[in-house]
Design a protein around this motif. Sequence first.
Motif, PDB file in Angstrom:
ATOM      1  N   SER A  36      -9.300  45.036  30.380  1.00  0.00           N
ATOM      2  CA  SER A  36     -10.358  44.608  31.301  1.00  0.00           C
ATOM      3  C   SER A  36     -11.581  44.005  30.607  1.00  0.00           C
ATOM      4  O   SER A  36     -11.951  42.860  30.889  1.00  0.00           O
ATOM      5  N   TYR A  37     -12.199  44.752  29.681  1.00  0.00           N
ATOM      6  CA  TYR A  37     -13.452  44.236  29.102  1.00  0.00           C
ATOM      7  C   TYR A  37     -13.215  42.957  28.302  1.00  0.00           C
ATOM      8  O   TYR A  37     -14.083  42.095  28.217  1.00  0.00           O
ATOM      9  N   GLN A  38     -12.019  42.811  27.763  1.00  0.00           N
ATOM     10  CA  GLN A  38     -11.736  41.659  26.914  1.00  0.00           C
ATOM     11  C   GLN A  38     -11.503  40.368  27.706  1.00  0.00           C
ATOM     12  O   GLN A  38     -11.591  39.285  27.132  1.00  0.00           O
ATOM     13  N   ILE A  39     -11.176  40.488  29.005  1.00  0.00           N
ATOM     14  CA  ILE A  39     -10.857  39.269  29.771  1.00  0.00           C
ATOM     15  C   ILE A  39     -11.638  39.073  31.066  1.00  0.00           C
ATOM     16  O   ILE A  39     -11.833  37.940  31.495  1.00  0.00           O
ATOM     17  N   GLU A  40     -12.094  40.151  31.722  1.00  0.00           N
ATOM     18  CA  GLU A  40     -12.525  40.013  33.116  1.00  0.00           C
ATOM     19  C   GLU A  40     -13.828  39.264  33.323  1.00  0.00           C
ATOM     20  O   GLU A  40     -13.961  38.463  34.245  1.00  0.00           O
ATOM     21  N   GLY A  41     -14.840  39.547  32.498  1.00  0.00           N
ATOM     22  CA  GLY A  41     -16.172  39.040  32.825  1.00  0.00           C
ATOM     23  C   GLY A  41     -16.670  39.730  34.086  1.00  0.00           C
ATOM     24  O   GLY A  41     -16.303  40.870  34.361  1.00  0.00           O
ATOM     25  N   GLY A  42     -17.507  39.012  34.874  1.00  0.00           N
ATOM     26  CA  GLY A  42     -18.026  39.606  36.102  1.00  0.00           C
ATOM     27  C   GLY A  42     -18.613  40.979  35.843  1.00  0.00           C
ATOM     28  O   GLY A  42     -18.414  41.917  36.616  1.00  0.00           O
ATOM     29  N   TRP A  43     -19.368  41.081  34.757  1.00  0.00           N
ATOM     30  CA  TRP A  43     -19.735  42.407  34.248  1.00  0.00           C
ATOM     31  C   TRP A  43     -20.638  43.191  35.206  1.00  0.00           C
ATOM     32  O   TRP A  43     -20.607  44.419  35.195  1.00  0.00           O
ATOM     33  N   ASN A  44     -21.416  42.451  36.053  1.00  0.00           N
ATOM     34  CA  ASN A  44     -22.278  43.169  37.012  1.00  0.00           C
ATOM     35  C   ASN A  44     -22.069  42.644  38.428  1.00  0.00           C
ATOM     36  O   ASN A  44     -22.947  42.757  39.277  1.00  0.00           O
ATOM     37  N   ASP A  75     -21.488  37.109  20.888  1.00  0.00           N
ATOM     38  CA  ASP A  75     -20.395  37.159  21.873  1.00  0.00           C
ATOM     39  C   ASP A  75     -20.377  38.511  22.585  1.00  0.00           C
ATOM     40  O   ASP A  75     -20.589  39.556  21.963  1.00  0.00           O
ATOM     41  N   ASN A  76     -20.096  38.485  23.892  1.00  0.00           N
ATOM     42  CA  ASN A  76     -19.866  39.724  24.630  1.00  0.00           C
ATOM     43  C   ASN A  76     -18.929  39.452  25.806  1.00  0.00           C
ATOM     44  O   ASN A  76     -18.446  38.328  25.967  1.00  0.00           O
ATOM     45  N   GLY A  77     -18.685  40.473  26.603  1.00  0.00           N
ATOM     46  CA  GLY A  77     -17.718  40.344  27.697  1.00  0.00           C
ATOM     47  C   GLY A  77     -18.337  39.984  29.038  1.00  0.00           C
ATOM     48  O   GLY A  77     -17.698  40.188  30.064  1.00  0.00           O
ATOM     49  N   ASP A  78     -19.569  39.450  29.041  1.00  0.00           N
ATOM     50  CA  ASP A  78     -20.215  39.126  30.319  1.00  0.00           C
ATOM     51  C   ASP A  78     -19.353  38.193  31.180  1.00  0.00           C
ATOM     52  O   ASP A  78     -19.254  38.371  32.392  1.00  0.00           O
ATOM     53  N   VAL A  79     -18.761  37.195  30.533  1.00  0.00           N
ATOM     54  CA  VAL A  79     -17.904  36.245  31.258  1.00  0.00           C
ATOM     55  C   VAL A  79     -16.467  36.299  30.721  1.00  0.00           C
ATOM     56  O   VAL A  79     -15.502  36.271  31.486  1.00  0.00           O
ATOM     57  N   ALA A  80     -16.350  36.382  29.400  1.00  0.00           N
ATOM     58  CA  ALA A  80     -15.032  36.431  28.728  1.00  0.00           C
ATOM     59  C   ALA A  80     -14.099  35.347  29.275  1.00  0.00           C
ATOM     60  O   ALA A  80     -14.489  34.182  29.325  1.00  0.00           O
ATOM     61  N   CYS A  81     -12.899  35.705  29.718  1.00  0.00           N
ATOM     62  CA  CYS A  81     -11.960  34.709  30.252  1.00  0.00           C
ATOM     63  C   CYS A  81     -12.169  34.482  31.748  1.00  0.00           C
ATOM     64  O   CYS A  81     -11.414  33.751  32.388  1.00  0.00           O
ATOM     65  N   ASP A  82     -13.171  35.164  32.302  1.00  0.00           N
ATOM     66  CA  ASP A  82     -13.483  35.062  33.728  1.00  0.00           C
ATOM     67  C   ASP A  82     -12.287  35.438  34.610  1.00  0.00           C
ATOM     68  O   ASP A  82     -12.115  34.907  35.706  1.00  0.00           O
ATOM     69  N   SER A  83     -11.490  36.369  34.132  1.00  0.00           N
ATOM     70  CA  SER A  83     -10.301  36.763  34.910  1.00  0.00           C
ATOM     71  C   SER A  83     -10.678  37.444  36.224  1.00  0.00           C
ATOM     72  O   SER A  83      -9.841  37.543  37.125  1.00  0.00           O
ATOM     73  N   TYR A  84     -11.927  37.888  36.328  1.00  0.00           N
ATOM     74  CA  TYR A  84     -12.351  38.467  37.610  1.00  0.00           C
ATOM     75  C   TYR A  84     -12.215  37.422  38.717  1.00  0.00           C
ATOM     76  O   TYR A  84     -11.907  37.739  39.857  1.00  0.00           O
ATOM     77  N   HIS A  85     -12.428  36.136  38.347  1.00  0.00           N
ATOM     78  CA  HIS A  85     -12.258  35.069  39.331  1.00  0.00           C
ATOM     79  C   HIS A  85     -10.942  34.314  39.159  1.00  0.00           C
ATOM     80  O   HIS A  85     -10.469  33.683  40.092  1.00  0.00           O
ATOM     81  N   LYS A  86     -10.386  34.367  37.953  1.00  0.00           N
ATOM     82  CA  LYS A  86      -9.238  33.500  37.650  1.00  0.00           C
ATOM     83  C   LYS A  86      -7.934  34.263  37.475  1.00  0.00           C
ATOM     84  O   LYS A  86      -7.016  33.777  36.805  1.00  0.00           O
ATOM     85  N   TYR A  87      -7.831  35.435  38.084  1.00  0.00           N
ATOM     86  CA  TYR A  87      -6.618  36.228  37.880  1.00  0.00           C
ATOM     87  C   TYR A  87      -5.376  35.507  38.377  1.00  0.00           C
ATOM     88  O   TYR A  87      -4.280  35.716  37.847  1.00  0.00           O
ATOM     89  N   ALA A  88      -5.534  34.636  39.375  1.00  0.00           N
ATOM     90  CA  ALA A  88      -4.346  33.923  39.877  1.00  0.00           C
ATOM     91  C   ALA A  88      -3.788  33.004  38.789  1.00  0.00           C
ATOM     92  O   ALA A  88      -2.568  32.808  38.691  1.00  0.00           O
ATOM     93  N   GLU A  89      -4.681  32.456  37.961  1.00  0.00           N
ATOM     94  CA  GLU A  89      -4.209  31.618  36.850  1.00  0.00           C
ATOM     95  C   GLU A  89      -3.502  32.472  35.792  1.00  0.00           C
ATOM     96  O   GLU A  89      -2.553  32.020  35.157  1.00  0.00           O
ATOM     97  N   ASP A  90      -3.976  33.689  35.614  1.00  0.00           N
ATOM     98  CA  ASP A  90      -3.304  34.598  34.672  1.00  0.00           C
ATOM     99  C   ASP A  90      -1.884  34.906  35.164  1.00  0.00           C
ATOM    100  O   ASP A  90      -0.931  34.928  34.377  1.00  0.00           O
ATOM    101  N   VAL A  91      -1.762  35.148  36.452  1.00  0.00           N
ATOM    102  CA  VAL A  91      -0.437  35.456  37.009  1.00  0.00           C
ATOM    103  C   VAL A  91       0.480  34.236  36.873  1.00  0.00           C
ATOM    104  O   VAL A  91       1.660  34.366  36.539  1.00  0.00           O
ATOM    105  N   GLN A  92      -0.078  33.045  37.099  1.00  0.00           N
ATOM    106  CA  GLN A  92       0.721  31.824  36.922  1.00  0.00           C
ATOM    107  C   GLN A  92       1.189  31.707  35.465  1.00  0.00           C
ATOM    108  O   GLN A  92       2.343  31.350  35.198  1.00  0.00           O
ATOM    109  N   ALA A  93       0.295  32.011  34.529  1.00  0.00           N
ATOM    110  CA  ALA A  93       0.667  31.960  33.108  1.00  0.00           C
ATOM    111  C   ALA A  93       1.804  32.945  32.820  1.00  0.00           C
ATOM    112  O   ALA A  93       2.760  32.620  32.101  1.00  0.00           O
TER     113      ALA A  93
END
Length: 495
Positions: free
Chosen positions: A41-49, A73-91
């Motif tokens: 989670s912390y490494q990819i999600e972003g959306g920290w608050n 560098d920090n995990g504030d945005v990271a890979c933004d998977s909080y918004h882009k999880y559908a792209e992760d699933v496609q990958a």
Amino acid sequence: MVAPVTLCLELLGIACLLATATSREVNQFPEGFLLGAATASYQIEGGWNEDGKGESIWDHMLHEHPEYGNNGDNGDVACDSYHKYAEDVQALKDLGAKVYRFSISWPRILPNGDLDVINQPGIDYYNNLINLLLENDIQPLVTMFHWDLPQALQYIGGWPNPILADYFLEYARVLFDNFGDRVKLWTTFNEPISFTRGYAGSGGQAPSQNASGIGDYLASHTVIRAHAMVYRLYNEQYRSTQNGRVGITLSTNWYEPLDDREETLAAQERMFQFEFGLYANPILVDGDYPAVVRERVDNNSRAEGRPRSRLPSFTEEEKRMINGSADFLGFNSYTTMTVFSREHGISPSMDRDSGAFRMPNYTYPTSSAIWLTVVPWGFRRVLDWASTRYPNYPIIVTENGYADYGDLDDQERISYYGQYLAEMLKAINEDGVNVIGYTAWSLLDNLEWNSGFSVKFGIYHVDFNSTERTRTPKASASFLAGIYRNMSVPEEYFQ
Ligand code: GBH
């Protein structure tokens, strides 16, 4: 070897998957083997608050102390998977993954760590991810804790405080209640040996509390109890209806002794017991710490003039609860190091207690991570070792992978995966090791903790300079897709 088992089953006339094992080539995966990829989670999600998420100890530490990270560098945005999880699933779909290992952010579900606030948008996020995975025939393998403790629980001391086990139990209940109808593979903790270091020094692992040789053992003690409490909860209240499996992910390198002297072999054994046995012995063997760990920490504590050992003790009741509290062993392993006997490290510390020293052997191919060299044969050895020491537990390799600088044509990563998967298949097909799944670390380039975005483990490139965080498959993604599709590793990697 599987052959005698197969023979005996055939004699009994029992139809069984094992019956095909004899006809399987060494480069083929067993039927039903789970191949996939992993993140945290912390490494990819972003959306920290966002949407009510609470602060985690990693948010807190890297905000307060950007110098503990890399280049701010920090995990504030990271890979933004909080918004882009559908792209992760496609990958994952393009990869042909049958399983996705991801972790749930505790403070996204419980912003204060406690049940006072249950954050519905956080629950919705993971529901959406899980449902999309299942629609694509990808099984979720969920890590409950991959290091992002709610900061609110650090304010009461974090893992060294025994009450954290109760908080973790309540958090786990929320996860089983909300996701357990669809999630059938759970691990409680990722690599306790790594995150409990957060209580053994400053500047590195969160929460960066400097209580070396004390806080790390206290934290480990709570974590082992917490793990077992969650396992028993599942057995008592969820297993009959949800029918899943609950394990824990532990990590170790292969430790190659520097020479074959008795004292070196004893140091090798101590290294394994302090890094892996510390958790595996209580959970998988007999409910208690390894004898060599108990003895050395007790002796050093006494010599330091302390009235009690720095390593706490379990009650008899706790030992019974802890013993056998896993359905499978999650196993992270990347590399091999050389080990020998030497007093080192500050006093007190786990390093000093272990009296074993390790170092990478840089005559092997290197990577962008200072600790990771490419030693494929060590992977087979460590799998053989784990299955001999801890028999009866199926193994899921929950992490294994290679770090580079981000080239899309990542030939070194291809070579790493080809060779490591070949060695794993030898362990399975020739040595009879019961590995049932493998999730490559990592699906995406992501925040490599203190090393930030500079150390890249992804099979998908992520453009951290673009607000889109565009994902692009690397050459290794198509290489692994071929292996996952054919359920076999090209023969050239067995020569
Ligand atoms: C795992 O940690 C983590 O689970 C994952 O989040 C991480 O991104 C991934 O692997 C890659 O690093 O003490 O000499 O071994 C890996 C375990 C523990 C390896 C600390 C590096 C420091 C050097 N890490 N270790 S050493």
